[in-house]
Design an enzyme around this catalytic site. Sequence first.
Site, PDB file in Angstrom:
ATOM      1  N   GLU A  90       0.868  -1.176   0.000  1.00 45.26           N
ATOM      2  CA  GLU A  90       0.000   0.000   0.000  1.00 45.26           C
ATOM      3  C   GLU A  90       0.904   1.225   0.000  1.00 45.26           C
ATOM      4  OE1 GLU A  90      -2.990  -0.228  -0.586  1.00 45.26           O
ATOM      5  OE2 GLU A  90      -3.454  -2.305  -0.097  1.00 45.26           O
TER       6      GLU A  90
ATOM      7  N   CYS B 218      -1.835   9.394   2.349  1.00 47.56           N
ATOM      8  CA  CYS B 218      -1.332   8.903   1.068  1.00 47.56           C
ATOM      9  C   CYS B 218      -2.321   9.101  -0.073  1.00 47.56           C
ATOM     10  CB  CYS B 218      -0.951   7.426   1.169  1.00 47.56           C
ATOM     11  SG  CYS B 218      -2.320   6.353   1.680  1.00 47.56           S
TER      12      CYS B 218
END
Length: 519
Positions: free
Chosen positions: A222, A256
């Site tokens: 991720e 993010c």
Amino acid sequence: MTTLPPFEHTRVEDIASTVKTVRASFLAHKTRPLEFRLVQLRKLYWGLKDNENLVLEACKKDLGKPAFETYLTELSWCMNDIVFMSNNLARFAKDEVAEDIPFTNKLLGPRIVKDPLGTVLIIGAYNFPIQLSLGPLIGAIAAGCTAVLKPSESSPHAAAVLQKIIAQSLDPSCYTCIQGAVPETTALLDQKWDKIFYTGSAGVGTIIAKKAAETLTPVTLELGGRNPAIITKNADPRLAARRLLWAKTMNAGQVCVSQNFTMVDKEMLQPFLKECKVALQEFYPQGARQSPDYGRIVNLRQFQRLKKMVDDSNGKIVLGGTMDEADLFIEPTFVLVDSVQDSMIKDESFGPLLPILAIENLDEAIAIANEVHDTPLGLYPFGTKAEMEKVLSQTRSGGASFNDGFFHASIPTLAFGGVGSSGSGAYRGKASFDCFTHRRSVTRTPTWLEGMLDVRYPPYTLAKQKKLQGMNDLKPNFDREGRTIGWVAWLAGLIGIKSVATVIIAAAIKLYLQRRSKL
């Protein structure tokens, strides 16, 4: 003031034996029973509940995170995830009847069995230190894996609280926490794992993927991305300003999936900037620095990196720009840039920086989005439905939110993950269970079926081949040019009727249908 536990590095020489213990528990099938998994999940829930104040204090110390944000994105998120997983685990773990199986194979009872992958390593991130560590762990526990968690050392207070919660709540022979930085992580990667789950930067993700490849260990990565937002000339400037400002000030921009840069149609540039100023005043009426609702940069290294991005930019600061190194404070900073090569766009900021690039039209925005980062983690178009669908059909990304900033990533049970350079694999909700599960195909061949199976045994004869063709071959519903064949011709081909007979039957069916339609 809540007394936080100390952050202490795990002794590197102890790591191998710790992993060996956790693996032995898996091989002893300790985590296989659903009831065991449910008990572990439920104890983890109460471990979070009982240490709520410690979590709030730790996130405040590590990131200046407001209690509201910590509750919303860390505590409540993980506790709800546990309840959801507990309520649905039996359904997720149940064997599935295999779909799309030819009739001749259904007698073998093909099914999918959900097997735990084994012993897994989970490496967390500093920006959401609780959620991004426990989210994968919840999936691993539910799937029946044993696990070692390595929290981010950049959020040391949260890491220490995680270790306390795991040690007090979970079976220590199955789940444990390793603390440290590069030496400890390196020692962990030297062990054999059945899966590695990593959340963080693409640079470290690359290192982990290379190391995992040496032992053919599967990974879920991720990562981040230079996520573009696009504001067309048909967008609502106030809505875009408020929603993108929210996305970029949550956790002081250390998210993010927040937009890395915003492309704005030149006709919308001034209205958008005007609304950004209004929204900033509404969100932080006393200023972001004095607001209890605005966080801080995690450490000095990250602060200096962000400051350098602004210092090296050829753009113009049009809003914000105040920084205080002693307080690790960076005000939401809007910078008008004129090139995708600007320092504000070339790299992922991961902070409260909002570079804005004026564009001529939507086609230019799509071209730039594909050029700067062709597989970002998120994509955020604002405009009409047709414009958003155009963006979706002509770009790639891990996920997308129409007329919003990263809303898709804030739905706890919606599968979340990157694509290409923004990551691989997905988790959250059922996807968390699937992430740590092997879907094992299983059949059972009855003894009485032997008479039908003789076709597969040597010696091979023409008669056996014809029998096999009759049992096995599917008839195409397309011709040699790739065109779909009409259902009459397809049906004729399916039942093996040839030449004149085909024409006669097709004509008869056609005549029947014509007469019926006149009745």
